[in-house]
Design an enzyme around this catalytic site. Structure first.
Site, PDB file in Angstrom:
ATOM      1  CG  PHE A  49      -1.945   1.002   1.142  1.00 37.48           C
ATOM      2  CD1 PHE A  49      -3.015   1.031   0.488  1.00 37.48           C
ATOM      3  CD2 PHE A  49      -1.931   2.084   2.075  1.00 37.48           C
ATOM      4  CE1 PHE A  49      -3.966   1.878   0.639  1.00 37.48           C
ATOM      5  CE2 PHE A  49      -2.854   3.143   2.311  1.00 37.48           C
ATOM      6  CZ  PHE A  49      -4.055   2.993   1.326  1.00 37.48           C
ATOM      7  CG  ASP A  87      -0.344  -1.319   7.174  1.00 33.21           C
ATOM      8  OD1 ASP A  87      -1.373  -1.885   7.573  1.00 33.21           O
ATOM      9  OD2 ASP A  87       0.042  -0.711   6.816  1.00 33.21           O
ATOM     10  CE1 TYR A  93      -9.839   3.269   6.359  1.00 33.52           C
ATOM     11  CE2 TYR A  93      -8.923   4.263   8.247  1.00 33.52           C
ATOM     12  CZ  TYR A  93      -8.504   3.942   6.920  1.00 33.52           C
ATOM     13  OH  TYR A  93      -7.636   4.566   6.297  1.00 33.52           O
ATOM     14  CE  LYS A  94      -8.329   0.446   4.758  1.00 31.99           C
ATOM     15  NZ  LYS A  94      -6.802   0.243   4.329  1.00 31.99           N
ATOM     16  NE  ARG A 103      -9.323  -2.193  -3.048  1.00 30.15           N
ATOM     17  CZ  ARG A 103      -8.746  -1.738  -1.895  1.00 30.15           C
ATOM     18  NH1 ARG A 103      -7.903  -2.208  -1.347  1.00 30.15           N
ATOM     19  NH2 ARG A 103      -9.589  -0.753  -1.414  1.00 30.15           N
TER      20      ARG A 103
HETATM   21  C1  LIG Z   1      -5.981   1.393   4.048  1.00 26.98           C
HETATM   22  C2  LIG Z   1      -4.524   1.190   4.481  1.00 26.98           C
HETATM   23  C3  LIG Z   1      -3.896   2.196   5.272  1.00 26.98           C
HETATM   24  C4  LIG Z   1      -4.452   3.474   5.611  1.00 26.98           C
HETATM   25  O1  LIG Z   1      -3.710   4.345   6.383  1.00 26.98           O
HETATM   26  P1  LIG Z   1      -4.430   5.580   6.910  1.00 26.98           P
HETATM   27  O2  LIG Z   1      -3.596   6.488   7.592  1.00 26.98           O
HETATM   28  O3  LIG Z   1      -5.620   5.260   7.678  1.00 26.98           O
HETATM   29  O4  LIG Z   1      -4.794   6.517   5.737  1.00 26.98           O
HETATM   30  C5  LIG Z   1      -2.507   1.834   5.598  1.00 26.98           C
HETATM   31  N1  LIG Z   1      -1.831   0.992   5.228  1.00 26.98           N
HETATM   32  C6  LIG Z   1      -2.371  -0.185   4.803  1.00 26.98           C
HETATM   33  C7  LIG Z   1      -1.997  -1.459   4.377  1.00 26.98           C
HETATM   34  C8  LIG Z   1      -3.766  -0.088   4.078  1.00 26.98           C
HETATM   35  O5  LIG Z   1      -4.451  -0.891   3.417  1.00 26.98           O
END
Ligand SMILES: *Cc1c(COP(=O)(O)O)cnc(C)c1O
Length: 423
Positions: A132, A209, A234-235, A384
């Site tokens: 990401f 992560d 939030y996911k 996705r």
């Molecule tokens: C969604 C996601 C993020 C999001 O990071 P934010 O700081 O909340 O914007 C980070 N890492 C991964 C792997 C993600 O999928």
């Protein structure tokens, strides 16, 4: 890693309806706000649906703020640790190792710096070229600021990383290996235990992560040798837009690590207002400023249904849903030029799948604009789809692919509106 559980294969729409009827987990859909006439929502890996309990929980918090004013802090102060422990229980972390605060991005920054500060002779960070973007950007910044280097493993965009390729990127200069548990685009799962063992063999720390893993796939941080981890709320955890993120630090590392943002909230006895920074004991030292209490109330509500079902049952249903989705993609979308952009081996998959097609953007946009299916587009050519098990039915998976097939066969798919800011 646990393989997907296989029940009877679903080969007709009627069988999908029957699978929903038989699965006791189907009832949990009622705990979420769902507009039945709306599109089929397959984007809960980007923003989870809203639990019905969220609004009352947040209203109760607002009411407490109105009534108790500053006195509310007597109980709000514990929320980052208390809600953190509940997330910990979903990812195999014993109490006192998870705290909630800031965003995943900021938490990555804090923990990456802390890990490297603890081993100054090691200046290299190993990461995944297909991770990401925020992971790559943060690590680029951290490595740059320290005069170190970021070593990106050239992973397979679909199959992800295996332990051999992780091990191949390691040497005694490496201080930190930072990888995702589930790839954000393809859904490929990493063998976290194997990757941690490889990193530890060269004396490096690991930082996972788990934004696309927590609340979706089985994770056993304590048992699988994790040092550090971060993830979104939030996911799959349904905390709501902008809900603060969590971080994990293995208990025996906590007192040896110092994060770089020395705020009062991470200090021993913050209300002493004393001179000089002394890090708090335990996870509180990884906090910096005042916690986002309204967001924490959203996470508190978001976790309830997951806890009620338990990760094992959730994962079993996820595996069945993604199997069905993969099978329908093959039957209905492959003849229209699409292909699965996810591992073919179910044991290597997470909770969402990618579908690649030259007209992926048109497919995604038209399916949303016509009120049919909500997925999301990820460059260069991937849609996705996440059949989140708490609120996605087997028949939703069946119907979603039928609808996508209709859109894909429509010539308009070749002339979609331009890309938007948020996709
Ligand atoms: C969604 C996601 C993020 C999001 O990071 P934010 O700081 O909340 O914007 C980070 N890492 C991964 C792997 C993600 O999928």
């Amino acid at each position: 890693m646990q393989p997907a559980t296989s029940a009877e294969p679903i080969t007709s729409r009627e069988a999908a309806v029957e699978a929903d009827r038989r699965d006791p987990l189907s009832a949990h859909r009622d705990a979420f706000v769902v507009e039945e006439s709306g599109p089929i929502y397959l984007d809960g890996n980007s923003l989870g649906r809203q639990p019905r309990s969220t609004a009352p929980r947040i209203l109760a918090l607002l009411e407490a703020w109105g009534r108790e004013l500053i006195g509310g802090w007597d109980h709000w102060i514990e929320l980052p640790v208390r809600v953190g422990d509940r997330i910990g229980a979903l990812i195999g972390a014993g109490p006192g190792q998870v705290v909630i605060g800031d965003s995943t991005t900021v938490n990555l920054y804090k923990l990456a710096h802390a890990a490297l500060d603890a081993q100054p002779a090691r200046t290299t960070i190993v990461a995944d070229s297909h991770d990401f973007p925020t992971v790559r950007y943060v690590l680029e910044g951290v490595a740059g600021a320290r005069g170190g280097q970021l070593r990106l493993i050239d992973s397979d965009p679909v199959e992800g990383l295996d332990v051999t390729s992780v091990a191949g990127a390691l040497d005694p200069d490496v201080g930190l290996v930072c990888l995702s548990g589930v790839n954000y685009r393809s859904g490929a799962r990493l063998d976290l235990a194997g990757a941690a063992a490889a990193a530890h063999d060269v004396g490096a720390l690991v930082l996972w992560d788990l934004s696309h893993a927590a609340g979706s796939v089985p994770v056993a941080l304590d048992d699988d040798g994790a040092d550090l981890a971060v993830g979104c709320s939030y996911k799959y955890l349904n905390g709501g837009p902008g809900a603060p993120a969590w971080m994990y630090v293995r208990r025996d590392l906590q007192d040896h690590l110092r994060q770089p943002i020395w705020g009062w909230w991470g200090r021993r006895d913050p209300f002493d207002m004393a001179p000089g920074y002394l890090p708090a004991a335990g996870m509180s030292r990884f906090l910096s400023g005042t916690p986002a209490v309204v967001g924490l109330a959203g996470i508190d509500a978001g976790l309830e249904e997951i806890e009620a079902v338990g990760m094992a049952a959730l994962w079993a249903r996820t595996a069945r849903l993604t199997d069905l989705l993969a099978q329908r993609i093959e039957v209905r979308l492959a003849p229209l030029g699409a292909h699965l952009f996810s591992p073919t081996d179910p044991a290597r998959r997470g909770g969402h799948l990618g579908v690649a097609h030259p007209q992926a953007w048109g497919l995604c946009r038209l399916a949303i604009d016509r009120g049919l299916v909500v997925g999301d587009f990820r460059p260069p050519d991937v849609v996705r789809l996440a059949p989140v098990p708490l609120y996605t039915r087997f028949v939703d998976v069946w119907d979603a692919v039928e609808r996508l097939a209709v859109v894909l066969a429509d010539p308009d798919v070749r002339s979609p509106p331009p890309r938007r800011t948020v996709t």
